[in-house]
Design a protein around this motif. Structure first.
Motif, PDB file in Angstrom:
ATOM      1  N   PRO A 171      47.509   7.312  31.930  1.00  0.00           N
ATOM      2  CA  PRO A 171      47.691   8.346  32.969  1.00  0.00           C
ATOM      3  C   PRO A 171      49.026   9.079  32.850  1.00  0.00           C
ATOM      4  O   PRO A 171      49.064  10.312  32.960  1.00  0.00           O
ATOM      5  N   THR A 177      45.287   9.475  38.828  1.00  0.00           N
ATOM      6  CA  THR A 177      46.028   8.740  39.852  1.00  0.00           C
ATOM      7  C   THR A 177      47.443   8.478  39.349  1.00  0.00           C
ATOM      8  O   THR A 177      47.629   7.744  38.370  1.00  0.00           O
ATOM      9  N   ARG A 192      51.103   6.950  38.822  1.00  0.00           N
ATOM     10  CA  ARG A 192      51.608   5.590  38.955  1.00  0.00           C
ATOM     11  C   ARG A 192      53.087   5.541  39.306  1.00  0.00           C
ATOM     12  O   ARG A 192      53.580   4.535  39.801  1.00  0.00           O
ATOM     13  N   ASP A 207      55.295  10.718  37.661  1.00  0.00           N
ATOM     14  CA  ASP A 207      53.905  11.188  37.587  1.00  0.00           C
ATOM     15  C   ASP A 207      53.598  12.120  38.748  1.00  0.00           C
ATOM     16  O   ASP A 207      52.954  13.166  38.587  1.00  0.00           O
ATOM     17  N   ARG A 208      54.016  11.716  39.957  1.00  0.00           N
ATOM     18  CA  ARG A 208      53.737  12.542  41.135  1.00  0.00           C
ATOM     19  C   ARG A 208      54.439  13.898  41.039  1.00  0.00           C
ATOM     20  O   ARG A 208      53.866  14.929  41.408  1.00  0.00           O
TER      21      ARG A 208
END
Length: 919
Positions: free
Chosen positions: A482, A516, A518, A522-523
């Protein structure tokens, strides 16, 4: 003290000698510099290096020579150069020397491995500058085209930065070889053939009795090449020299010289020829190593004596030196495959110890003719060691040879993939693309995703932005990781955003939303990709929310790249300048961690935010440094050029602004970047508006601000809209001004900040004569949220409006404020306009002579600013990749220009970054 006499072997070369003498004279006075000697083989470059060495008796002479068959050995050239300075290097603080010491494999080195090869270059510069404090240095690099890439990068990086140190660098480069060894930023001399009188004099030096007709033929065929003039007579018989027998057929010069050396080598005993191949294949120059290998091959102890007597080699201090690089090449290239393999196998056996691990495995690899997994694995380990030292080109060479020797297709594919990544890291894009394509044919799973990502990044840097987007999307879809997929998507999003391709960016955002996250990183990426997509799609309220969410992750960002993304999110959400704190932290971390390849990207964001905050001096310095580093590293320069153009436009340097903008437009045409083209046109539009040419400004700005245009970029378009509105009103295009104002008002409503409301009020005042005063009052009331440039323009326009209505007393404070602000930021044309308006009210503007700060160059200002923050000279040097002595040199000039004598006095000039604009 008189100069020593010119070495007798050097005939002529008055022009070259004068330039070398000038460089050495400046070095003796404490001023460094570099000179590149470029020419054909045998033209006399090596003789000129020896001339320089003889003319610098008080200098420490450091030498290194490139050899084609050593170019795969990481830092081999650098090791030879700095070996005499080992004690100095190990005595330096680890943070300023450890990476270099580790790179060249010194025992006792404590540096950490880094992925940025230019950190090694920065520490080489520091080492040489430190050594030069004791005595001048003369750096001689011969056959630089064959140096391993990390060594040549480091030498060139350092050579460009010696200004206040007694360091002279002379680099000899052979023309006509594969590859393109360029030396941007360094002075070059093209060494050409000797003129006929000098050529005739050199021919006489050979001592051969040559008939006039033969002499004329030799002079004609040699074309002034000194090596040919010396060697060709020795290859002819007495009868040929007298003219009694015909001369050999005419062939090109370099092959002819090589053939002469081949013939001379061929007349040597068999054992001597074998020993010479050992010496040519060895990359240490260590006579003891060659003699041990000779013993392995059962050669006699005196095997090399005949070569010495033939003047093909000479030994000194336990080292073997070839008479000329062409001699070494002729020996190695002229040997049979079996003889070369035998030499490499023997050298591999005698190179013992951990320090010779990489050399040993390379000799084993060159001796192998069949697949050998054990050697392939050892080469792969060698590549990993090279990568840890940021020696990506040698790592790629090791991995490619490992792939050739691999016994299984899966291992071969993985090694080819790693080689492609190493080639890209080394700056060899075309070769990386070819190897990646070869590996991709047999790859699947995560290796396939890695290769697709690499291919997409290469396409993006080459300017093929649409291909890059598609390939990067495919890579993200193929990835099972991811975080890796999101990293790939933000690369793709950058290309799509520069193109202005809302459709592609929307697809990328959908994939980002499906992952999604982690980590905080990432966000940050996911919000940023989705926010950019909504922005291009015209969903400004959603974009504002997503970009704001991305900015909220910034407090947890701990690496420079993430901080650049966070700064960008802040700037888009809240206006240029809002991300300044993040951008400056990114720059500090990139400098502190030695991430020179990332530094231009961080500097680009910093300069953008400094422009938004009104820190034009520092913005210009950051853009100038970023552009210079980007050019050195082979990165994109367009953003830096755009920022230079914008500052120049604000300050009335209109010709410079247009020149930089035109350069960007050429680059943007090649890669399709609508974003960079829009920035360039905005800068030129500002220049035209400032110069009092509103019609021309409108022509430049209307395409940038046309929301319906396929390439419309909202970040640039909305920022440029107030300028376009003013230009259209001033040029009598009221309908277009009204349309633009409605568009701008809708955007401000969707993404409101005080700064945007202030600009909207100013635009409405220009349009709505009946309510102009109310709008102007709103604009001035909210002006604290604007940069000094925009605040001054609002004050100026309001003051002009009041003055035209004969409300002179009310106009004066606004015109006075405008004049002070514009003078303070160096925007002289508009400052003069404000002064003229103020005079029309009956008040004379205070005369403000150019301040002392204005006389500082961007680099001087940058250094002075860091000094006021309490940094020492060595700390400033570390941040700017200069030497402490260079920092001292520039600070002395700063003190002289400002008429001060200490850092304490420097603080009173207020050389600090501007405050972040309020949202």
């Amino acid at each position: 003290m008189p100069r020593p006499p010119m070495p007798p072997a050097l005939v002529g070369r008055e022009r070259e000698r004068a330039q070398i003498d000038g460089l050495l004279a400046r070095t003796a006075e404490g001023e460094g510099g570099a000179l590149v000697l470029r020419g054909q083989p045998g033209i006399g470059k090596t003789a000129l290096l020896e001339y320089a060495a003889a003319r610098a008796p008080g200098a420490l002479v450091l030498r290194t020579t490139g050899f084609e068959h050593e170019s795969a050995l990481a830092f081999a050239g650098l090791y030879g150069l700095v070996s005499p300075l080992t004690d100095t290097l190990l005595a330096m603080p680890p943070e300023r020397s450890g990476t270099l010491a580790a790179a060249i494999g010194l025992s006792g080195a404590t540096g950490e491995a880094v992925s940025d090869r230019f950190r090694v270059a920065a520490q080489l510069m520091m080492l040489l500058a430190s050594a030069a404090e004791r005595r001048p240095l003369l750096i001689l690099v011969d056959d630089a085209q064959w140096l391993d890439r990390p060594s040549s990068d480091a030498v060139l990086f350092a050579a460009r930065r010696f200004r206040a140190e007694p360091v002279a660098v002379l680099i000899a480069v052979r023309d006509g070889e594969p590859g393109d060894f360029t030396t941007p930023g360094l002075e070059e001399i093209l060494v050409e053939g000797l003129p006929e009188p000098d050529a005739a004099a050199l021919l006489t030096v050979t001592g051969k009795d040559v008939a006039p007709a033969v002499r004329a033929r030799l002079l004609a065929e040699a074309h002034g090449n000194p090596l040919a003039l010396i060697e060709i007579p020795g290859s002819l018989s007495e009868a040929q020299l007298r003219g009694d027998e015909p001369l050999p057929e005419t062939i090109p010069l370099t092959p002819r010289i090589r053939r002469m050396f081949h013939e001379r080598i061929g007349r040597l005993p068999e054992a001597t020829r074998t020993a010479l191949v050992l010496a040519a294949a060895d990359n240490t120059g260590d006579a003891a190593v060659v003699l041990r290998a000779a013993a392995v091959l059962n050669l006699p102890d005196d095997a090399l004596d005949a070569a010495e007597h033939a003047a093909l080699i000479h030994t000194r201090g336990g080292r073997i030196t070839f008479r000329h690089p062409l001699v070494r090449a002729a020996i190695y290239d002229g040997a049979t495959l079996s003889r070369r393999r035998g030499a490499h196998a023997a050298l591999a056996r005698v190179l013992r110890g951990e320090e010779n691990t990489d050399r040993r495995v390379w000799h084993q690899a060159l001796a192998a003719v069949e697949n050998d997994e054990q050697i392939a694995a050892a080469l792969e380990e060698s590549a990993h060691r090279a990568t840890r030292r940021a020696a990506h080109a040698p790592a790629a060479a090791a991995l490619l040879r490992a792939a050739e020797l691999s016994t299984g297709e899966g291992r071969r594919t993985l090694r080819l993939a790693a080689a492609a990544e190493a080639l890209w890291a080394a700056g060899r894009a075309d070769r990386a693309r070819a190897v990646a394509s070869r590996a991709l044919a047999n790859a699947d799973g995560e290796p396939s995703a890695r290769l697709l990502r690499l291919g997409g990044i290469i396409e993006a840097r080459a300017g093929h932005l649409r291909n890059a987007c598609d390939q990067l999307l495919e890579a993200a879809q193929a990835s099972r990781d991811p975080s890796g997929a999101l990293e790939t998507l933000i690369e793709a999003a950058g290309s799509a955003f520069f193109l202005g391709d809302a459709g592609r960016l929307g697809v990328l955002a959908e994939h980002a939303a499906a992952i999604t996250p982690r980590t905080d990183r990432d966000r940050l990426i996911a919000f940023l990709v989705r926010g950019h997509a909504k922005l291009l799609a015209g969903a400004y309220e959603q974009a504002q929310d997503l970009l704001g969410a991305a900015a909220e992750q910034a407090g947890r960002a701990d690496d420079p790249r993430a901080l650049v993304w966070a700064a960008r999110a802040e700037s888009i959400a809240h206006g240029m300048g809002a991300g300044l704190a993040h951008a400056e932290r990114a720059v500090r971390l990139a400098r502190r961690q030695g991430l020179i390849s990332l530094l231009p990207i961080a500097l680009a964001q910093q300069s953008a935010d400094l422009i938004g905050a009104g820190g034009y001096d520092l913005a210009y310095a950051a853009a100038e440094e970023g552009e210079r580093l980007a050019a050195e590293l082979g990165q994109g320069r367009a953003t830096h050029l755009d920022h230079l153009a914008m500052v120049e436009a604000v300050r009335g340097r209109y010709d410079e602004a247009r020149a930089h903008a035109d350069e960007v437009l050429v680059l943007a045409q090649r890669n399709g970047s609508a974003y960079h083209a829009a920035l360039a046109r905005w800068a030129v539009g500002c220049a035209e508006l400032g110069a009092g040419r509103p019609a021309e400004a409108a022509e430049r700005l209307l395409p940038v601000t046309a929301v319906g245009n396929p390439g419309f970029n909202p970040v640039v378009g909305f920022a440029a809209m107030p300028d376009a509105i003013e230009a259209t009103i001033r040029s009598g295009r009221r309908d277009e001004a009204e349309r633009l104002t409605r568009t701008f008002a809708a955007w401000v409503a969707a993404a409101p900040t005080d700064a945007r409301r202030a600009l909207l009020a100013r635009c409405q005042a220009l349009l709505d004569e009946r309510s102009a005063q109310e709008h102007y009052e709103n604009a001035v009331r909210l002006a604290a949220a604007l940069s000094p440039w925009e605040r001054a323009r609002s004050e100026l326009l309001y003051g002009e409006w009041l003055r035209r209505r004969r409300r002179r007393r009310e106009a004066r404070p606004h015109l006075r404020a405008a004049h002070e602000l514009l003078t303070g930021i160096g925007a002289r044309p508009l400052a003069e306009r404000a002064a003229a308006e103020l005079r029309a009210t009956g008040e004379t503007a205070a005369r403000t002579a150019p301040g002392a700060i204005d006389r500082l160059t961007p680099q001087e200002l940058q250094i002075a600013t860091l000094a006021t923050q309490g940094l020492t000279n060595p700390e400033i040097a570390d941040q700017l990749f200069l030497s402490p002595r260079t920092i001292d040199y520039h600070l002395h000039k700063v003190f002289t220009k400002l008429g001060i004598a200490s850092r304490t006095q420097l603080v009173r000039y207020g050389l600090t970054r501007p405050a972040d604009p309020s949202p």
